[in-house]
Design a protein around this motif. Structure first.
Motif, mmCIF file in Angstrom:
data_model
loop_
_atom_site.group_PDB
_atom_site.id
_atom_site.type_symbol
_atom_site.label_atom_id
_atom_site.label_comp_id
_atom_site.label_asym_id
_atom_site.label_seq_id
_atom_site.Cartn_x
_atom_site.Cartn_y
_atom_site.Cartn_z
ATOM 1 N N ALA A 55 1.110 -1.001 -0.247
ATOM 2 C CA ALA A 55 -0.680 0.024 -0.266
ATOM 3 C C ALA A 55 0.773 1.096 0.361
ATOM 4 O O ALA A 55 0.111 2.259 -0.599
ATOM 5 N N PHE A 56 1.565 1.147 0.641
ATOM 6 C CA PHE A 56 3.244 2.437 0.666
ATOM 7 C C PHE A 56 3.422 2.955 -0.449
ATOM 8 O O PHE A 56 3.408 3.849 -0.736
ATOM 9 N N GLU A 59 1.183 4.338 -3.049
ATOM 10 C CA GLU A 59 1.422 6.095 -2.465
ATOM 11 C C GLU A 59 2.032 6.454 -3.271
ATOM 12 O O GLU A 59 2.160 7.830 -3.556
ATOM 13 N N VAL A 62 2.119 7.107 -7.007
ATOM 14 C CA VAL A 62 1.046 8.397 -7.215
ATOM 15 C C VAL A 62 1.412 9.523 -6.397
ATOM 16 O O VAL A 62 1.417 10.522 -7.479
ATOM 17 N N GLU A 63 2.323 10.074 -5.354
ATOM 18 C CA GLU A 63 2.981 10.965 -5.261
ATOM 19 C C GLU A 63 3.877 11.338 -6.058
ATOM 20 O O GLU A 63 4.591 12.454 -5.785
ATOM 21 N N ALA A 77 5.254 10.516 1.230
ATOM 22 C CA ALA A 77 3.622 9.083 0.862
ATOM 23 C C ALA A 77 4.733 8.626 2.608
ATOM 24 O O ALA A 77 3.261 8.552 3.357
ATOM 25 N N GLU A 80 1.585 10.262 4.658
ATOM 26 C CA GLU A 80 0.203 9.942 4.087
ATOM 27 C C GLU A 80 0.078 8.689 4.494
ATOM 28 O O GLU A 80 -1.332 8.211 5.103
ATOM 29 N N VAL A 81 0.925 7.385 4.746
ATOM 30 C CA VAL A 81 0.378 6.362 4.608
ATOM 31 C C VAL A 81 0.691 6.222 6.341
ATOM 32 O O VAL A 81 1.625 5.798 6.460
#
Length: 223
Positions: A55-56, A59, A62-63, A77, A80-81
């Motif tokens: 999941a990290f 993300e 995306v970043e 990231a 956020e995660v």
């Protein structure tokens, strides 16, 4: 060699043998159930760790599409995660410093914030592993484990004396999942770190429950 005295009546002897047989069966059940529970908790913890790292990385991708530099994308990231009890550490330059999830500061009774000493040891050990992995990538120029990250245990034994009773015997430890990833043409070593405190505490509570329940069952059966 003295023999264990047995009741003289048939009823008493049957009760004694029944209690011994039941105690033996319960003894086997306790050890078997604890072994199964321990394996299952470890399996679920490892799977959670691998999923959290995945999941990290999602993300992070995306970043990377939004931030101008890779370092800024990693910082975003990391901020956020968040998963409970899980930290992420990323190393790009084998000679540089790693970027990590912000430290979880805890408040002492006096109100002073401090970082968990064991966590600092964990971060140091994981950073050493990442530097070694990243140095190898510099030579081979290819990820070492493409499909599944390497998962292993690290221990901060020097902090065992300050651990809770459930953890003091083995020392504080954590599971780590790490591997190489390629970001914008460069290789980065990415690790996910999750402490095993929850596993130790769960097993401790189950053992304590058995200590109270098993004697009660034996007394009830004998009665």
């Amino acid at each position: 060699m003295s023999r264990v005295p047995l009741p003289r009546s048939i009823r008493g002897r049957l009760t004694a043998w029944y209690a011994l047989a039941l105690a033996g069966g319960l003894f086997v059940f306790v050890f078997a159930s604890l072994a199964v529970l321990s394996v299952e908790l470890e399996r679920r913890n490892d799977q959670f760790l691998i999923d959290a790292r995945r999941a990290f990385l999602v993300e992070l991708e995306v970043e990377l599409g939004e931030m101008p530099t890779t370092a800024e994308a990693i910082d975003r990231a990391l901020g956020e995660v968040r998963f409970e009890g899980t930290r992420f550490i990323v190393l790009g330059d084998p000679a540089g410093a790693a970027q990590a999830t912000p430290a979880d500061l805890r408040l002492e009774p006096s109100g002073v914030a401090h970082a968990d000493a064991a966590r600092l040891v964990f971060d140091s050990l994981v950073s050493a592993e990442l530097h070694e992995l990243r140095a190898v990538a510099r030579v081979t120029r290819e990820p070492s484990h493409v499909k599944a990250p390497r998962v292993f245990t690290i221990t901060a034994r020097e902090n065992a004396a300050r651990s809770t009773p459930a953890r003091a015997a083995a020392g504080e430890d954590a599971r780590v999942a790490l591997d190489l990833v390629q970001l914008r043409g460069e290789y980065f070593a990415v690790a996910a770190l999750r402490e095993r405190q929850g596993i130790h505490e769960t097993l401790h509570e189950v053992r304590r429950a058995y200590v109270f329940v098993i004697p009660f069952i034996l007394l009830l059966a004998v009665g």
